[in-house]
Write a protein that holds these residues in place. Structure first.
Motif, PDB file in Angstrom:
ATOM      1  N   THR A 265       0.861  -1.183   0.000  1.00 13.24           N
ATOM      2  CA  THR A 265       0.000   0.000   0.000  1.00 13.24           C
ATOM      3  C   THR A 265       0.899   1.235   0.000  1.00 13.24           C
ATOM      4  N   LEU A 266       0.311   2.398  -0.259  1.00 14.63           N
ATOM      5  CA  LEU A 266       1.101   3.635  -0.263  1.00 14.63           C
ATOM      6  C   LEU A 266       1.775   3.850   1.077  1.00 14.63           C
ATOM      7  N   ARG A 267       1.051   3.681   2.163  1.00 18.98           N
ATOM      8  CA  ARG A 267       1.640   3.928   3.474  1.00 18.98           C
ATOM      9  C   ARG A 267       2.730   2.911   3.793  1.00 18.98           C
ATOM     10  N   GLU A 268       2.531   1.638   3.410  1.00 21.59           N
ATOM     11  CA  GLU A 268       3.573   0.622   3.627  1.00 21.59           C
ATOM     12  C   GLU A 268       4.831   0.972   2.832  1.00 21.59           C
ATOM     13  N   ALA A 269       4.652   1.465   1.593  1.00 17.09           N
ATOM     14  CA  ALA A 269       5.798   1.837   0.771  1.00 17.09           C
ATOM     15  C   ALA A 269       6.534   3.030   1.370  1.00 17.09           C
ATOM     16  N   GLU A 270       5.775   3.976   1.931  1.00 17.15           N
ATOM     17  CA  GLU A 270       6.408   5.139   2.563  1.00 17.15           C
ATOM     18  C   GLU A 270       7.196   4.718   3.794  1.00 17.15           C
ATOM     19  N   VAL A 271       6.644   3.789   4.574  1.00 17.19           N
ATOM     20  CA  VAL A 271       7.362   3.276   5.750  1.00 17.19           C
ATOM     21  C   VAL A 271       8.658   2.590   5.315  1.00 17.19           C
ATOM     22  N   LEU A 272       8.574   1.765   4.283  1.00 17.02           N
ATOM     23  CA  LEU A 272       9.760   1.065   3.794  1.00 17.02           C
ATOM     24  C   LEU A 272      10.791   2.059   3.257  1.00 17.02           C
ATOM     25  N   TYR A 273      10.317   3.097   2.584  1.00 13.73           N
ATOM     26  CA  TYR A 273      11.216   4.128   2.057  1.00 13.73           C
ATOM     27  C   TYR A 273      12.055   4.728   3.183  1.00 13.73           C
ATOM     28  N   TRP A 274      11.403   5.053   4.306  1.00 11.82           N
ATOM     29  CA  TRP A 274      12.134   5.684   5.406  1.00 11.82           C
ATOM     30  C   TRP A 274      12.967   4.681   6.190  1.00 11.82           C
ATOM     31  N   VAL A 275      12.580   3.420   6.166  1.00 12.12           N
ATOM     32  CA  VAL A 275      13.441   2.378   6.751  1.00 12.12           C
ATOM     33  C   VAL A 275      14.751   2.324   5.976  1.00 12.12           C
ATOM     34  N   VAL A 276      14.653   2.364   4.640  1.00  9.37           N
ATOM     35  CA  VAL A 276      15.860   2.374   3.799  1.00  9.37           C
ATOM     36  C   VAL A 276      16.731   3.578   4.135  1.00  9.37           C
ATOM     37  N   LYS A 277      16.094   4.708   4.481  1.00  8.66           N
ATOM     38  CA  LYS A 277      16.833   5.927   4.832  1.00  8.66           C
ATOM     39  C   LYS A 277      17.420   5.872   6.238  1.00  8.66           C
ATOM     40  N   GLY A 278      17.176   4.759   6.965  1.00  7.61           N
ATOM     41  CA  GLY A 278      17.773   4.596   8.284  1.00  7.61           C
ATOM     42  C   GLY A 278      16.981   5.211   9.428  1.00  7.61           C
ATOM     43  N   LYS A 279      15.715   5.541   9.199  1.00  7.49           N
ATOM     44  CA  LYS A 279      14.910   6.169  10.237  1.00  7.49           C
ATOM     45  C   LYS A 279      14.321   5.125  11.190  1.00  7.49           C
ATOM     46  N   THR A 280      14.180   5.497  12.461  1.00  9.32           N
ATOM     47  CA  THR A 280      13.552   4.627  13.449  1.00  9.32           C
ATOM     48  C   THR A 280      12.038   4.705  13.311  1.00  9.32           C
ATOM     49  N   ASN A 281      11.344   3.799  13.999  1.00  9.88           N
ATOM     50  CA  ASN A 281       9.879   3.829  13.956  1.00  9.88           C
ATOM     51  C   ASN A 281       9.330   5.150  14.486  1.00  9.88           C
ATOM     52  N   ARG A 282       9.968   5.693  15.509  1.00 10.61           N
ATOM     53  CA  ARG A 282       9.508   6.972  16.061  1.00 10.61           C
ATOM     54  C   ARG A 282       9.715   8.089  15.046  1.00 10.61           C
ATOM     55  N   ASP A 283      10.890   8.075  14.402  1.00 13.78           N
ATOM     56  CA  ASP A 283      11.157   9.087  13.370  1.00 13.78           C
ATOM     57  C   ASP A 283      10.126   9.009  12.247  1.00 13.78           C
ATOM     58  N   ILE A 284       9.853   7.781  11.801  1.00 18.02           N
ATOM     59  CA  ILE A 284       8.910   7.582  10.698  1.00 18.02           C
ATOM     60  C   ILE A 284       7.512   8.026  11.110  1.00 18.02           C
ATOM     61  N   GLY A 285       7.146   7.744  12.361  1.00 20.97           N
ATOM     62  CA  GLY A 285       5.847   8.192  12.862  1.00 20.97           C
ATOM     63  C   GLY A 285       5.724   9.706  12.823  1.00 20.97           C
ATOM     64  N   ASP A 286       6.788  10.395  13.237  1.00 28.13           N
ATOM     65  CA  ASP A 286       6.779  11.861  13.210  1.00 28.13           C
ATOM     66  C   ASP A 286       6.638  12.377  11.784  1.00 28.13           C
ATOM     67  N   ILE A 287       7.336  11.738  10.845  1.00 26.69           N
ATOM     68  CA  ILE A 287       7.313  12.173   9.450  1.00 26.69           C
ATOM     69  C   ILE A 287       5.942  11.960   8.822  1.00 26.69           C
ATOM     70  N   LEU A 288       5.351  10.804   9.089  1.00 32.15           N
ATOM     71  CA  LEU A 288       4.086  10.433   8.444  1.00 32.15           C
ATOM     72  C   LEU A 288       2.859  10.794   9.266  1.00 32.15           C
ATOM     73  N   GLY A 289       3.067  11.348  10.454  1.00 34.72           N
ATOM     74  CA  GLY A 289       1.928  11.715  11.291  1.00 34.72           C
ATOM     75  C   GLY A 289       1.236  10.520  11.902  1.00 34.72           C
ATOM     76  N   SER A 290       1.987   9.460  12.194  1.00 35.30           N
ATOM     77  CA  SER A 290       1.427   8.252  12.793  1.00 35.30           C
ATOM     78  C   SER A 290       2.156   7.943  14.098  1.00 35.30           C
ATOM     79  N   SER A 291       1.598   7.030  14.884  1.00 32.06           N
ATOM     80  CA  SER A 291       2.258   6.594  16.112  1.00 32.06           C
ATOM     81  C   SER A 291       3.304   5.534  15.777  1.00 32.06           C
ATOM     82  N   PRO A 292       4.324   5.358  16.621  1.00 33.43           N
ATOM     83  CA  PRO A 292       5.312   4.295  16.401  1.00 33.43           C
ATOM     84  C   PRO A 292       4.651   2.923  16.310  1.00 33.43           C
TER      85      PRO A 292
END
Length: 328
Positions: A265-292
């Motif tokens: 899904t779009l959101r799953e792809a965005e999460v994977l994109y930021w995982v590749v960039k080395g971001k933590t779950n908390r960082d990704i949550g802040d970026i995407l407006g979601s909880s860890p």
């Protein structure tokens, strides 16, 4: 001939063809004045809009964004000086040159016209040839400024000007307006005095102070999904306004490739994109407006679809697959 358009309707902005004629808005409550000016301007090849009071003038200007405004200084209700101040307070209309039409030639009234934002004035009774000559001069400067703003947008460099002294957004290019709404909350304050988003104002104030001390301003980077907006402080104008250039950097092509390749899904792809960039779950949550916790759930789905068990393995598979797509 370019017929005058009637008072603005409430159904939406008028459709104007700017490719063949410059647009002039005449604001006057006296029909005879409107008639004389309209005929002279129309015969000279301009597209003419009219308004007979301050309120309709503001609405028509916001809808049509004329190239120049001929503005009667004295009108019932909202006078021309107030109309000019409100036009200059709006980023969308602040750049439009205003030529006052007035029978008040006392120094105090002339000064008031310029203080309200006028670039010139003509005295009544109106002499059409004089008005045409004044318009031609100011229209050339307005046309050059418009072309410069459009050129910046065409190259993806949205531009705006901020007056730090009163925290006001002075003007912005069309692309800058779109990006501000994409990355910041809606502008606050009454319609006649829009305010700069707090985060943007804080950054501008700090960087302006740094620049005045001889330092090198630091860009501001904002993230929205796989898109990033980079803001750079440029220089201060003669009007004491600071110019900011905004440039959007987007990796949506990579996100789209991940969605297609791994059936995400779009959101799953965005999460994977930021995982590749080395971001933590908390960082990704802040970026995407979601909880860890939500990010973790999306990541679990990603692991299943990629056939892996760790974020390192997921990043490796995604990087390898995207690299293959890029080489094709």
């Amino acid at each position: 001939m370019h017929a005058a358009l009637s008072e603005p309707a409430t159904t939406g902005p008028p459709e104007l063809d700017r490719s063949t004629a410059d647009v002039v808005l005449i604001v006057d409550d006296v029909p005879d004045n409107l008639s004389v000016l309209h005929d002279a301007l129309d015969e000279s090849g301009y597209t003419v809009l009219v308004a007979t009071n301050g309120e309709s003038a503001l609405l028509r200007a916001a809808q049509a964004l004329p190239d120049i405004v001929l503005l009667d200084a004295v009108m019932p209700g909202m006078d021309g000086f107030e109309v000019a101040r409100r036009l200059k307070a709006q980023p969308e209309t602040a750049h439009i040159p205003i030529v006052f039409m007035t029978g008040l030639t006392d120094t105090e009234h002339v000064v008031a016209a310029f203080q309200a934002g006028g670039v010139d004035y003509v005295t009544k009774p109106i002499r059409a040839r004089e008005v045409l000559a004044r318009i031609a001069v100011h229209m050339q400067g307005a046309r050059q400024a418009r072309q410069a703003r459009n050129a910046l947008d065409a190259f993806g460099h949205a531009t705006l000007a901020i007056r730090v002294s009163d925290s006001r957004l002075v003007w912005q290019t069309p692309l800058a307006r779109k990006l501000l709404h994409d990355y910041f909350e809606a502008l606050a304050g009454p319609p006649e005095a829009p305010q700069v988003p707090a985060q943007l104002l804080t950054w501008v104030q700090a960087q302006a102070a740094l620049a005045e001390q001889g330092g090198i301003p630091t860009p501001l980077t904002l993230v929205n999904g796989a898109r990033q907006l980079v803001l750079t402080l440029q220089e201060r104008t003669s009007d004491e306004d600071w110019l900011i250039v905004m440039r959007e950097v987007s990796d949506t092509a990579i996100v789209d490739a991940m969605m297609s390749s791994f059936k995400l899904t779009l959101r799953e792809a965005e999460v994977l994109y930021w995982v590749v960039k080395g971001k933590t779950n908390r960082d990704i949550g802040d970026i995407l407006g979601s909880s860890p916790a939500t990010v973790k759930k999306h990541l679990e789905h990603v692991y299943t679809k990629l056939g892996v068990e760790t974020r390192t393995a997921a990043a490796g598979v995604a990087t390898s697959r995207v690299a293959q797509l890029v080489r094709r």
